[in-house]
Every structure is written in structure tokens, then in C-alpha cells.
Design an enzyme around this catalytic site. Structure first.
Site, mmCIF file in Angstrom:
data_model
loop_
_atom_site.group_PDB
_atom_site.id
_atom_site.type_symbol
_atom_site.label_atom_id
_atom_site.label_comp_id
_atom_site.label_asym_id
_atom_site.label_seq_id
_atom_site.Cartn_x
_atom_site.Cartn_y
_atom_site.Cartn_z
ATOM 1 N N TYR A 486 0.844 -1.201 0.000
ATOM 2 C CA TYR A 486 0.000 0.000 0.000
ATOM 3 C C TYR A 486 0.879 1.250 0.000
ATOM 4 O O TYR A 486 0.957 1.969 -0.958
ATOM 5 C CB TYR A 486 -0.953 -0.014 1.190
ATOM 6 N N SER A 566 -6.573 0.781 -4.295
ATOM 7 C CA SER A 566 -6.687 2.208 -4.018
ATOM 8 C C SER A 566 -5.324 2.869 -4.212
ATOM 9 O O SER A 566 -4.782 2.832 -5.308
ATOM 10 C CB SER A 566 -7.245 2.428 -2.608
ATOM 11 N N ASP A 649 -18.000 3.177 -7.340
ATOM 12 C CA ASP A 649 -16.867 3.651 -6.547
ATOM 13 C C ASP A 649 -16.811 5.174 -6.638
ATOM 14 O O ASP A 649 -16.386 5.733 -7.646
ATOM 15 C CB ASP A 649 -15.559 3.046 -7.053
ATOM 16 N N HIS A 684 -15.912 1.072 -3.474
ATOM 17 C CA HIS A 684 -14.474 1.025 -3.229
ATOM 18 C C HIS A 684 -14.060 -0.238 -2.474
ATOM 19 O O HIS A 684 -12.875 -0.523 -2.365
ATOM 20 C CB HIS A 684 -14.058 2.270 -2.458
#
Length: 720
Positions: A486, A566, A649, A684
């Protein structure tokens, strides 16, 4: 119910010989219109031929047609993969166990969520006393035929008379707030619309505080920028248009606000933010003076410089966890009744990160993170030494909610190889007893969870968790490996259970999670080292993680896959452009792919804290240098790429993924596929029903198995 279950010992992995993916039929991608848009950015002319794909699929027939054609190609390809059905079966088996959420106590009632295993959504139950019979309060599974309407947050009133809850429909970030009479089980007429990024806070039993934005213009709910958030008070039994505006900053429409009420009902604490950075202002409203002063908010912290996490309040005394003068956080308190109130340090900064704290009974529970794994301590309210809470190995502890006077608290503990167990702890003795433990179809002890450290490009030492079966670890042969990352927004990635990952591990793969810079694993410095002008450090850390896995003989050289969602989807897109030779396959989920226009949609304007401002030249030069959409290298062999997004989303709008995929498919990147999977009635990630999660997981694993050479030969080991 009988079901077959498989242990790693029963797998035939063919580890001795080379494994290669069989070639698939050639894919014909849908034709995608290219426009001639070219814009001047600080002297550089940049084309954006697929900007038309930014339009909301609901209101743009041409985009809807493109989505349908892309999905048809992707579904045909994924359905042809040899192991897809078996992966779906195994993910379903790994999810088929009774799961509980952390209980919340209000008066004599205990509220908690429960999923029997494969229900689309968890249900909400209440018990009167711990030994009382459970009673179903809310069943989201009856709210929509497709199971895509979910129970989001919920909060009982002080004595448990009412339950305030938020509803999420189709994965959107917008929430609908409703109120339930707990005794009768009836839903009241009260309903709130256009709440988003909101806390839920009761003011006695007369009403509640929440945050919302102005209603968007018709047709713009899923794309328009979010400005002018304010805190409102809703009195039960009144319409929404009668709600009182409690706190707003009309001169600063970019500010966001959320409200909490201390457990004794004395103070409202309003936390304000500008972007995604943990830099807040704090204001306080004394409810004891509301009749005289109304909703008068007094400043407590100004300047948007530091993180302030409210722990709790008693009377006019407040406790916070903060990184002011303490990058790894400390615990402080303040007495607002003092004529000259000032901060008192209760627990000083340590080497470990103080993630959060709670007051339970007459003690403090401190939740620390060391190298991305949890440990907890119990100390006195004055900071006097207490005891360490023993946790079961490498994992993540959460919960520890409570209030002054409580004799108990609940917490959860989970790891990569084990779902969350819920424990009830006696706060005075520290003794923990199981409240809910999962019954599993596999042996967690058959899997090895370890932590290793590797060196990034600039010499920085970075931690990484590695998970695989003990049989594979003992064999010492490299296997197809899935690397996840991430690296942003001060978010720490910690150990946690995933049924999809377990199916990958059971099939003979390894899983690795790298704790990249940009995250919150080591406090403010670690975050700062991976954002804005330092963003390349995140990509370097991820690339170095992949090189380490191959060099250490954990990952097959031609069998390394990467995945991220994301901000992690941005990560995957960026490193694929920078090192396409390193990876066999990549899955980029709901990613931020156009770094020159991310700030123009919904919540994207908040992200400038981590990414910078596209309209400022210095930031533009950095963003242009790694933007996934703008840095695809035509004529270079790329790994197999699966992009995933969803039509609802409204966090990272799907146009990011649409444009990126169109650019991939238009380029000459070799023979491996570049596909996009577009979910309907999903957003999302949160609120996704179980069946949709299983289908998505099976598609991803089958795709990765095909292109990493994972050789699967499941054999039934025993029955249960």
C-alpha cells in the site's frame, strides 16, 4: 454438514520441475475511441485521449457500452481459466464459519454483529446481559435482492434504548442514517440523507450529532467534489430540514468535521481536518451550558499541525493520543476546568508506536505497534505501571472499548493464518476469556507466519511479513508468490485474515506483505519518507521487496505477482511501468491511475497531502514522472495485468481504471493479457456481499495462478 477439506500435506506441488503457464487464446480487445485532447502543462504537451471515459457510467451511454464490452471479454477469459471454479469453492469454504464483531455495551444490553458464514451481510444482534438470549435487531440481507445494501456503522444510545445506524447502498460512500427502537424493534421515521465520512454521536437520548455535505446536483452524486461538510444535531421525531447546524466553516469550505461525545455526556469534541494528513484542529462544546450558550465551540487545538486522537473524557477532563513533539505518539491529558489549562504528559513517547488508547474502569488500555504487529498494556490513569497483555504471536489486536466504571472490555485478535477471535477481558485482573472463537475447516498450525527485513534502494531497512505452508518452507524451493503493498496516507498494514489469501496458500503459493514507507508503521517520519516528493521511495521499497523474495528463494523468478488496492492500485501501476521484467502478473484494484486529474473528483481533493497539487509545477513534475496512465512504455513486454473497479466507486472514481486500461490495451506490451473487471452495484470495497467477494477472489486467484505457473492438484485429505 459434511464438507471436504484439504491440508497442505495433501497437495501435489511438482516443486522439483519448472512450471510454466500454458498459452491462452489470443484476446481481441474492444475498440476504444481515441480523442485528440492535448493540454499544455507547464510547457509540456500531454495527450489525454480517453478523457471521455471519466463520465459517470449511469449518465453516459457510450461509457456504459464500453464497460459492457470490456466485461464481456474479461468474463469470457476468466471463465476459461482451469482453476477458477475450484478457487471459488475453496474461498467459499474458508469463509464458511460463524463470525462475530466486537460487542458494544449500553446499559445492560450488549450489541454485536454476526454472520453465520455465507450470509451476504452480517446481522446485528442484542443480548440483555452476556448470558441473555440473542435477539435479531437488524437484518441487512432483507434490504436488497442482490445483497448489496449493507449495515455500515452503528451506535446505541447511552442506556441502549435506541440504536443509530448507517446504511450503505451499492458500495457508495454516501450513507443513510436511521434510528431503531431497541425494545420494540421498530424503525423510527427519522432519516438522514447525504451523510458521508461521519461519526455517530448521541446527545443523551434526545438526538444525535452527525456530519453531512450539501445535497449534490442532480446526476452528480458520484463524481462531484465534496465541499462544505458541517456537523448537525438531529432531534428525534423531527425532519432532517429542522436539524441544527452545530459546527461549520463556511469561510473554509475545504475543511471537514466530525463530532464525538464523551461517555459521560458532558463534552462534544469536534475534530477538523483539511486533507488526509493526520493534522487536526480540535474544538470543544460544553453541553452543560447548551441552554445558555447554544452550540458554542471553544478552540482547544488550532493550526492543523499534529494528530489528536480523543481517548475519552470525564467531566471537563480529556485524554488524547498525539504526535505533537512525539513522532511515535504519546498520551496526554488536559483539565478544562483549570483557569489556565495546559497539557500534562501521562505516557511519554516510546520506540513503539502508540496506536490508540482507551479508558476502561479506572485504568488505561494502550494499544502499541512494534514492527507492524500489536501488543497491549494496561496502566493506571496517572500513568503508573501496570501489566502487559499477552497476545498469541504475530498478529493484530483491536477493540479495547469501554468507559470509566466498566469492569470489562472486549478485543479481537487475528493473524494471516487465523480469523479474528473475540475475547472478554476483566479489566482489574487482566484475565481474558473467549467470547467467540471461529470453528475452522483447516489447521492454522500448518502455516508459517514470519517477519523478515530487507534493504531498499537507498539502504532503508523495511519489514515484510511472509506466509506459506510449513511444508513448502521446509522444502526450501521457490514457489509462485503474491506480494501485496500500500505505502501511503499514514496507513499501517498489519496481519489479518483473508479467505482468498488462504485459498492461495492452500494451493501451494506464498504470500508476502511489505510495510512500505508512506505508511504508518513507524510514525510521522515513515509516512513523510513516502509521500509527495518522496513518493518514489514507496515504489523502490516495493520493487526491492520483490527482488528480495526472488533472491531468498521464496518466490519463483518467473512466478512473482503483485497486488494492491486504491493507493496500492497506484503502487501496482507505477512499479509495473518501472520494472515490468520483475513481475509475472499484476492486479491493480480501484487504483488512482491519472495523477494529473485525481483532485477533480469526489474525495480526490483531500489526497493532495500525500500526492501534491497537479496545478503546481514542482508537484506536477513529480506526479508526471510516475503517473501510471502517463508512463506506459510501448514496445516493452509487460506482465499479465488485471484491473478491477466498480461502477459505484465514488472514492476513486472508476474513470481512473477505465482510462488506464484503455491505454494498456492500445499499447504494444507483448502477448500477456491486459484486462479490466468492472463490478456492478459495488464501490471502493466496503459493503460488498459475500458472493461478490467470492467471485472476485476466484477471478483474481485463477488469473494469478495462470500467469505465475502455480501448479494445483488438490487432493481430498479428510472429511469434516
Amino acid at each position: 454438514m459434511n464438507r471436504l477439506w484439504w491440508l497442505v500435506g495433501g497437495l501435489s506441488l511438482a516443486l522439483a520441475g519448472p512450471i510454466t503457464a500454458e498459452p491462452m487464446p489470443e484476446i481481441t480487445y474492444p475498440e476504444t475511441r481515441r480523442d485528440s485532447i492535448v493540454e499544455d502543462h507547464f510547457g509540456e504537451h500531454i495527450a489525454d485521449p480517453y478523457r471521455w471515459l471519466e463520465a459517470d457510467v449511469r449518465n453516459a451511454p457510450e461509457v456504459a457500452d464500453w464497460v459492457a464490452r470490456e466485461n464481456a471479454v474479461t468474463e469470457s477469459y476468466l471463465d476459461s481459466l482451469p482453476h477458477r471454479a475450484r478457487f471459488a469453492e475453496r474461498i467459499r469454504a474458508f469463509m464458511d464459519f460463524e463470525r462475530f464483531g466486537l460487542p458494544t455495551k449500553a446499559g445492560k444490553r450488549y450489541f454485536y454483529t454476526r454472520n453465520t458464514g455465507l450470509q451476504p451481510q452480517a446481522q446485528l444482534f442484542v443480548r440483555k446481559g452476556l448470558d441473555g438470549d440473542p435477539r435479531l435487531l437488524l437484518d441487512p440481507n432483507a434490504w436488497a435482492k442482490d445483497g448489496a445494501t449493507a449495515l455500515d456503522a452503528w451506535e446505541p444510545s447511552e442506556h441502549g434504548r435506541y440504536l443509530l445506524y448507517s446504511v450503505q447502498d451499492g458500495g457508495t460512500d454516501w450513507r443513510i442514517l436511521r434510528v431503531l427502537d431497541v425494545k420494540s424493534g421498530e424503525t423510527l421515521a427519522d432519516e438522514i440523507r447525504w451523510a458521508k465520512f461521519t461519526a455517530l454521536a448521541w446527545v443523551g437520548e434526545e438526538g444525535f450529532l452527525y456530519s453531512r455535505f450539501p445535497a449534490p446536483e442532480e446526476g452528480a452524486a458520484f463524481q462531484s467534489l465534496n465541499y462544505d461538510q458541517a456537523v448537525y444535531f438531529h432531534r428525534l421525531g423531527t425532519p432532517q430540514d429542522a436539524d441544527e447546524r452545530v459546527y461549520a466553516t463556511p469561510d473554509h469550505p475545504d475543511y471537514g468535521h466530525s463530532a464525538r461525545v464523551t461517555q459521560d455526556g458532558r463534552l462534544v469534541v469536534i475534530t477538523s481536518h483539511v486533507g488526509t494528513d493526520a493534522r487536526y484542529e480540535v474544538h470543544v462544546i460544553d453541553l452543560a451550558h447548551r441552554k445558555r450558550d447554544g452550540w458554542k465551540a471553544q478552540p482547544l487545538v488550532t493550526g492543523f499541525e499534529d494528530d489528536w486522537k480523543l481517548v475519552e473524557g470525564a467531566g471537563q477532563h480529556l485524554w488524547f493520543v498525539t504526535n505533537r513533539d512525539a513522532p511515535r505518539y504519546r498520551l496526554v491529558s488536559i483539565d478544562l476546568a483549570d483557569p489556565s489549562p495546559d497539557w500534562t504528559e501521562i505516557v511519554p513517547e516510546r520506540t513503539d508506536i502508540l496506536e490508540r488508547a482507551g479508558i476502561v474502569g479506572d485504568q488505561l488500555v494502550l494499544n502499541y505497534m512494534r514492527d507492524a504487529a500489536s501488543h497491549a498494556e494496561i496502566i493506571g490513569l496517572d500513568g503508573s505501571p501496570g501489566r502487559t497483555l499477552a497476545l498469541n504471536g504475530i498478529g493484530t489486536a483491536s477493540g479495547f472499548r469501554g468507559k470509566p466504571g466498566d469492569a470489562e472490555t472486549f478485543y479481537a485478535f487475528t493473524s494471516f493464518n487465523c480469523p479474528a477471535s473475540i475475547y472478554r477481558m476483566n479489566i482489574r485482573t487482566g484475565e481474558s476469556m473467549p467470547f467467540a472463537e471461529p470453528s475452522l475447516c483447516y489447521d492454522p498450525g500448518a502455516y508459517l507466519v514470519e517477519q523478515r527485513f530487507y534493504t531498499s534502494r537507498d539502504g532503508t531497512r523495511v519489514p515484510m511479513f511472509i506466509v506459506r505452508s510449513k511444508a513448502i518452507a521446509e522444502a526450501g524451493k521457490p514457489v509462485p508468490t503474491l506480494l501485496y503493498g500500500y505505502g501511503g496516507f499514514d496507513v499501517a498494514l498489519t496481519p489479518g485474515f483473508s479467505a482468498t489469501r488462504m485459498a492461495w496458500l492452500e494451493a501451494g503459493g506464498a504470500f508476502a506483505l511489505a510495510n512500505l514507507r508512506g505508511g504508518g508503521e513507524y510514525g510521522r517520519e515513515w509516512h513523510d519518507a513516502g509521500r509527495r516528493e518522496n513518493k518514489q521511495n514507496v515504489f523502490d521499497d516495493f520493487i526491492a521487496a520483490g527482488e528480495f523474495l526472488v533472491a531468498q528463494g521464496i518466490a519463483k523468478k518467473d512466478g512473482l505477482a503483485i497486488q494492491g488496492g486504491s493507493n496500492g492500485g497506484l503502487l501496482v501501476g507505477a512499479v509495473v511501468n518501472q520494472r515490468p521484467d520483475l513481475f509475472a502478473a499484476a492486479v491493480a484494484q480501484v487504483g488512482v491511475m491519472d495523477m494529473l486529474r485525481f483532485d477533480r473528483f469526489t474525495a480526490g481533493r483531500y489526497w493532495v497531502d500525500d500526492y501534491g497539487y497537479p496545478d503546481r509545477e514542482a508537484d506536477f513534475r513529480i506526479l508526471r514522472g510516475y503517473s501510471p496512465y502517463h508512463n506506459i512504455h510501448d514496445g516493452v513486454d509487460y506482465p499479465a495485468i488485471l484491473v478491477t473497479t466498480a461502477d459505484t466507486d465514488d472514492r476513486v472514481v472508476p474513470g481512473h481504471s477505465f482510462k488506464y486500461t484503455a491505454a494498456l490495451q492500445a499499447a504494444d506490451l507483448g502477448d500477456k493479457p491486459r484486462l479490466i473487471r468492472i463490478e456492478t452495484r459495488a464501490g471502493h470495497g466496503s459493503g460488498k456481499p459475500t458472493d461478490k467477494a467470492i467471485e472476485e477472489g476466484a477471478d483474481i486467484l485463477a488469473f494469478l495462478a495462470q500467469w505465475t505457473g502455480l501448479s494445483l492438484d488438490w487432493q481430498p485429505r479428510s472429511e469434516k
